[in-house]
Design a protein around this motif. Structure first.
Motif, PDB file in Angstrom:
ATOM      1  N   ARG A 192      -4.158 -10.983  -4.978  1.00  0.00           N
ATOM      2  CA  ARG A 192      -2.810 -10.984  -4.396  1.00  0.00           C
ATOM      3  C   ARG A 192      -2.919 -10.742  -2.903  1.00  0.00           C
ATOM      4  O   ARG A 192      -3.848 -10.091  -2.421  1.00  0.00           O
ATOM      5  CB  ARG A 192      -1.933  -9.908  -5.042  1.00  0.00           C
ATOM      6  CG  ARG A 192      -2.513  -8.524  -4.940  1.00  0.00           C
ATOM      7  CD  ARG A 192      -1.660  -7.472  -5.619  1.00  0.00           C
ATOM      8  NE  ARG A 192      -2.234  -6.144  -5.456  1.00  0.00           N
ATOM      9  CZ  ARG A 192      -2.123  -5.412  -4.356  1.00  0.00           C
ATOM     10  NH1 ARG A 192      -1.430  -5.867  -3.311  1.00  0.00           N
ATOM     11  NH2 ARG A 192      -2.687  -4.226  -4.283  1.00  0.00           N
ATOM     12  N   PHE A 193      -1.964 -11.290  -2.172  1.00  0.00           N
ATOM     13  CA  PHE A 193      -1.971 -11.105  -0.730  1.00  0.00           C
ATOM     14  C   PHE A 193      -1.515  -9.690  -0.405  1.00  0.00           C
ATOM     15  O   PHE A 193      -0.517  -9.215  -0.955  1.00  0.00           O
ATOM     16  CB  PHE A 193      -1.035 -12.122  -0.055  1.00  0.00           C
ATOM     17  CG  PHE A 193      -1.598 -12.681   1.209  1.00  0.00           C
ATOM     18  CD1 PHE A 193      -2.375 -13.824   1.204  1.00  0.00           C
ATOM     19  CD2 PHE A 193      -1.392 -12.041   2.424  1.00  0.00           C
ATOM     20  CE1 PHE A 193      -2.913 -14.334   2.370  1.00  0.00           C
ATOM     21  CE2 PHE A 193      -1.921 -12.528   3.593  1.00  0.00           C
ATOM     22  CZ  PHE A 193      -2.691 -13.692   3.573  1.00  0.00           C
ATOM     23  N   PRO A 194      -2.247  -8.990   0.466  1.00  0.00           N
ATOM     24  CA  PRO A 194      -1.882  -7.595   0.778  1.00  0.00           C
ATOM     25  C   PRO A 194      -0.526  -7.518   1.468  1.00  0.00           C
ATOM     26  O   PRO A 194      -0.103  -8.451   2.167  1.00  0.00           O
ATOM     27  CB  PRO A 194      -3.014  -7.136   1.697  1.00  0.00           C
ATOM     28  CG  PRO A 194      -3.562  -8.387   2.295  1.00  0.00           C
ATOM     29  CD  PRO A 194      -3.421  -9.443   1.248  1.00  0.00           C
ATOM     30  N   GLU A 195       0.131  -6.406   1.292  1.00  0.00           N
ATOM     31  CA  GLU A 195       1.441  -6.174   1.911  1.00  0.00           C
ATOM     32  C   GLU A 195       1.471  -4.793   2.542  1.00  0.00           C
ATOM     33  O   GLU A 195       0.685  -3.911   2.208  1.00  0.00           O
ATOM     34  CB  GLU A 195       2.557  -6.300   0.869  1.00  0.00           C
ATOM     35  CG  GLU A 195       2.699  -7.694   0.265  1.00  0.00           C
ATOM     36  CD  GLU A 195       3.844  -7.754  -0.729  1.00  0.00           C
ATOM     37  OE1 GLU A 195       4.280  -6.671  -1.213  1.00  0.00           O
ATOM     38  OE2 GLU A 195       4.314  -8.867  -1.035  1.00  0.00           O
ATOM     39  N   ASN A 196       2.425  -4.653   3.476  1.00  0.00           N
ATOM     40  CA  ASN A 196       2.710  -3.361   4.099  1.00  0.00           C
ATOM     41  C   ASN A 196       1.463  -2.714   4.696  1.00  0.00           C
ATOM     42  O   ASN A 196       0.730  -3.352   5.448  1.00  0.00           O
ATOM     43  CB  ASN A 196       3.396  -2.440   3.074  1.00  0.00           C
ATOM     44  CG  ASN A 196       4.678  -3.061   2.524  1.00  0.00           C
ATOM     45  OD1 ASN A 196       5.451  -3.648   3.285  1.00  0.00           O
ATOM     46  ND2 ASN A 196       4.893  -2.956   1.238  1.00  0.00           N
ATOM     47  N   ARG A 197       1.176  -1.477   4.337  1.00  0.00           N
ATOM     48  CA  ARG A 197       0.074  -0.746   4.945  1.00  0.00           C
ATOM     49  C   ARG A 197      -1.278  -1.406   4.645  1.00  0.00           C
ATOM     50  O   ARG A 197      -2.170  -1.431   5.493  1.00  0.00           O
ATOM     51  CB  ARG A 197       0.084   0.684   4.405  1.00  0.00           C
ATOM     52  CG  ARG A 197      -0.919   1.632   5.040  1.00  0.00           C
ATOM     53  CD  ARG A 197      -0.582   1.902   6.503  1.00  0.00           C
ATOM     54  NE  ARG A 197      -1.503   1.223   7.396  1.00  0.00           N
ATOM     55  CZ  ARG A 197      -1.369   1.184   8.702  1.00  0.00           C
ATOM     56  NH1 ARG A 197      -0.310   1.731   9.282  1.00  0.00           N
ATOM     57  NH2 ARG A 197      -2.243   0.558   9.461  1.00  0.00           N
ATOM     58  N   GLU A 198      -1.404  -1.954   3.444  1.00  0.00           N
ATOM     59  CA  GLU A 198      -2.648  -2.623   3.063  1.00  0.00           C
ATOM     60  C   GLU A 198      -2.915  -3.837   3.957  1.00  0.00           C
ATOM     61  O   GLU A 198      -4.057  -4.080   4.368  1.00  0.00           O
ATOM     62  CB  GLU A 198      -2.577  -3.050   1.602  1.00  0.00           C
ATOM     63  CG  GLU A 198      -3.880  -3.603   1.055  1.00  0.00           C
ATOM     64  CD  GLU A 198      -3.760  -4.029  -0.393  1.00  0.00           C
ATOM     65  OE1 GLU A 198      -4.786  -4.495  -0.947  1.00  0.00           O
ATOM     66  OE2 GLU A 198      -2.651  -3.927  -0.964  1.00  0.00           O
ATOM     67  N   LEU A 199      -1.866  -4.577   4.285  1.00  0.00           N
ATOM     68  CA  LEU A 199      -2.018  -5.741   5.165  1.00  0.00           C
ATOM     69  C   LEU A 199      -2.411  -5.305   6.573  1.00  0.00           C
ATOM     70  O   LEU A 199      -3.299  -5.908   7.199  1.00  0.00           O
ATOM     71  CB  LEU A 199      -0.709  -6.536   5.196  1.00  0.00           C
ATOM     72  CG  LEU A 199      -0.645  -7.717   6.161  1.00  0.00           C
ATOM     73  CD1 LEU A 199      -1.720  -8.747   5.842  1.00  0.00           C
ATOM     74  CD2 LEU A 199       0.739  -8.378   6.124  1.00  0.00           C
ATOM     75  N   LEU A 200      -1.788  -4.278   7.071  1.00  0.00           N
ATOM     76  CA  LEU A 200      -2.101  -3.798   8.422  1.00  0.00           C
ATOM     77  C   LEU A 200      -3.532  -3.255   8.484  1.00  0.00           C
ATOM     78  O   LEU A 200      -4.223  -3.429   9.501  1.00  0.00           O
ATOM     79  CB  LEU A 200      -1.097  -2.715   8.832  1.00  0.00           C
ATOM     80  CG  LEU A 200       0.382  -3.169   8.894  1.00  0.00           C
ATOM     81  CD1 LEU A 200       1.274  -2.010   9.311  1.00  0.00           C
ATOM     82  CD2 LEU A 200       0.553  -4.350   9.848  1.00  0.00           C
ATOM     83  N   ASN A 201      -3.992  -2.628   7.404  1.00  0.00           N
ATOM     84  CA  ASN A 201      -5.382  -2.164   7.365  1.00  0.00           C
ATOM     85  C   ASN A 201      -6.357  -3.340   7.396  1.00  0.00           C
ATOM     86  O   ASN A 201      -7.420  -3.268   8.035  1.00  0.00           O
ATOM     87  CB  ASN A 201      -5.623  -1.337   6.099  1.00  0.00           C
ATOM     88  CG  ASN A 201      -4.951   0.024   6.158  1.00  0.00           C
ATOM     89  OD1 ASN A 201      -4.644   0.534   7.249  1.00  0.00           O
ATOM     90  ND2 ASN A 201      -4.718   0.621   5.004  1.00  0.00           N
ATOM     91  N   THR A 202      -6.000  -4.426   6.706  1.00  0.00           N
ATOM     92  CA  THR A 202      -6.842  -5.627   6.713  1.00  0.00           C
ATOM     93  C   THR A 202      -6.970  -6.186   8.126  1.00  0.00           C
ATOM     94  O   THR A 202      -8.066  -6.552   8.575  1.00  0.00           O
ATOM     95  CB  THR A 202      -6.245  -6.700   5.776  1.00  0.00           C
ATOM     96  OG1 THR A 202      -6.201  -6.201   4.441  1.00  0.00           O
ATOM     97  CG2 THR A 202      -7.064  -7.984   5.815  1.00  0.00           C
ATOM     98  N   VAL A 203      -5.855  -6.244   8.846  1.00  0.00           N
ATOM     99  CA  VAL A 203      -5.862  -6.738  10.226  1.00  0.00           C
ATOM    100  C   VAL A 203      -6.736  -5.845  11.105  1.00  0.00           C
ATOM    101  O   VAL A 203      -7.535  -6.336  11.923  1.00  0.00           O
ATOM    102  CB  VAL A 203      -4.422  -6.818  10.774  1.00  0.00           C
ATOM    103  CG1 VAL A 203      -4.425  -7.196  12.260  1.00  0.00           C
ATOM    104  CG2 VAL A 203      -3.610  -7.833   9.977  1.00  0.00           C
ATOM    105  N   ASP A 204      -6.606  -4.538  10.937  1.00  0.00           N
ATOM    106  CA  ASP A 204      -7.419  -3.612  11.737  1.00  0.00           C
ATOM    107  C   ASP A 204      -8.910  -3.770  11.434  1.00  0.00           C
ATOM    108  O   ASP A 204      -9.749  -3.722  12.352  1.00  0.00           O
ATOM    109  CB  ASP A 204      -6.986  -2.167  11.450  1.00  0.00           C
ATOM    110  CG  ASP A 204      -5.592  -1.867  11.986  1.00  0.00           C
ATOM    111  OD1 ASP A 204      -5.135  -2.611  12.885  1.00  0.00           O
ATOM    112  OD2 ASP A 204      -4.969  -0.904  11.506  1.00  0.00           O
TER     113      ASP A 204
END
Length: 431
Positions: A192-204
């Motif tokens: 599944r595509f990450p969302e919210n805090r999980e998505l921002l952690n992926t970007v970092d």
């Protein structure tokens, strides 16, 4: 009928046909003979019906007597031998389950025993069969082991049948049923595509590892070899001269699948596969990233991005290298080098996927309608093994084929897409 004919001949012979009284007499006699004949036929029909019903009644009574007598016999717990041929499962029950250590489990099932048992528990509600008086069903662990062995080796069903002590047709059903269960019940939670805090952690994490800001994933395609289909042969023949379906996937910084799309014919170019995917629709509608924070980079507002190959279109939220046909500056060459180095991670992920599950690396002899669930099951199991830290053996990479059809996508990109790429180029220059 014979009486009627003789009666008519009598009156004709006596030349009395012209007399009206005689004609009425003949008619009445004909009618009487007809009614007698109908009554006789009806009587015979009723007799046949009675004999048939009497026979049925006697048969039912006889069967009831036999069943009543059978109920009175004591069979104990004796199993009926007619339901299945006896097969030897000693290897599975006494060797694998009781004797094998984690090294053997990893080598043969591509995961540790702990991971195997965890997956079995997750699948139990969906593939466990009910115990009946007919026979004891194949256990969930046994079913999962058969499926994993097939995915890991692409072994023939006959060999798998002898190895696990299960009928060949049963093995086939078990593999397809288990793959569908993984796709339907585990995949939505695992891929599944990450969302919210999980998505921002992926970007970092991408920024830390690769030096690119605003990157949320890497997208690419790989071919899954299939047997020559009966129909549409040319549609599935790819540029590498073998029949295949295309797996398009997005991976994150950990090498985990966060989006998959499989099933397009191998002859399609990557840009066409992308345009037909749900990923493209989500990017176009702006619903893929949640949230979608922007960042001001070199004077340009840059949204979250995916990185693709030169075969993909250049979009405001999908970056690729500058074309080799262009007269590139040193900064653009440096951008291409950095992006290619970052994007190479997804090819490594495809290699690990096919290495762990060799059925994706060898010619797949399943029917086309079952390929999608099989590939999705392998991607889901890949994520489970990677997230649990199950070791990957380098020997599995031997003979891996990551074939793709690299045709550079030529288009006139949107101005904002070119501006975003230029901003990233300037960003790398100033680092």
């Amino acid at each position: 009928m014979e009486n009627m004919n003789s009666l008519l001949a009598k009156y004709i012979f006596e030349d009395k046909v012209a007399d009206t009284d005689y004609l009425l007499t003949i008619a009445s006699e004909f009618i009487e003979i007809y009614h007698r004949r109908v009554a006789r036929q009806e009587s015979e029909r009723r007799q046949r019906l009675w004999r048939y019903l009497h026979y049925r009644r006697e048969s039912v009574l006889s069967m009831g007597i036999l069943l009543q007598a059978a109920r009175g016999l004591d069979y104990g717990n004796k199993e009926r031998s007619c339901w299945a041929l006896p097969r030897n499962r000693d290897w599975w029950e006494n060797m694998v389950l009781k004797e094998w250590n984690d090294e053997f489990w990893l080598t043969n099932f591509r995961m540790t025993r702990a991971t195997f048992m965890a997956v079995a528990e997750q699948l139990r509600p969906f593939i466990e069969k009910e115990v009946t008086s007919m026979r004891t069903p194949i256990t969930v662990e046994h079913r999962l082991a058969i499926t994993l062995w097939r995915l890991a080796t692409n072994i023939e069903y006959m060999s798998l049948s002898k190895l696990f002590g299960v009928g060949r047709s049963t093995v086939c059903c078990i593999v397809h049923e288990t793959c569908r269960a993984i796709e339907k019940h585990l995949m939505p939670k695992i891929i599944r595509f990450p969302e919210n805090r999980e998505l921002l952690n992926t970007v970092d994490e991408f920024n830390t590892k690769c030096g690119f800001p605003q990157v949320a994933g890497l997208v690419d395609c790989t071919h899954i070899s299939i047997k020559t289909p009966k129909d549409s042969l040319e549609d599935y023949l790819n540029q590498n001269e073998f029949h295949s379906v295309v797996l398009q996937a997005v991976v994150d910084h950990r090498g985990m699948f966060i989006d998959t799309d499989v099933g397009q014919p191998g002859s399609l170019l990557e840009a066409n596969v992308f345009s037909l995917s749900s990923l493209h629709r989500s990017l176009s509608r702006g619903t893929l990233f949640n949230p979608n924070p922007t960042q001001l980079i070199e004077g340009e507002t840059v949204p979250l991005l995916l990185f693709g190959t030169s075969a993909y279109p250049l979009l405001p939220n999908l970056m690729k290298c500058y074309s080799d046909d262009e007269q590139m500056t040193e900064d653009q060459k440096h951008f291409n080098l950095q992006l290619s180095s970052t994007h190479a991670n997804i090819q490594s992920v495809f290699g690990r996927l096919k290495g762990r599950w060799q059925i994706l690396n060898k010619t797949n002899h399943n029917q086309l309608n079952s390929i999608n669930s099989l590939v999705h099951a392998c991607c889901t199991l890949h994520n489970i093994c990677e997230s649990n830290g199950d070791p990957f053996q380098p020997a599995w990479l031997s003979g891996i084929d990551n074939s793709t059809s690299r045709n550079e996508h030529c288009e006139c990109p949107l101005p904002e897409a070119s501006k975003t790429r230029h901003a990233l180029t300037e960003f790398l220059k100033n680092q």
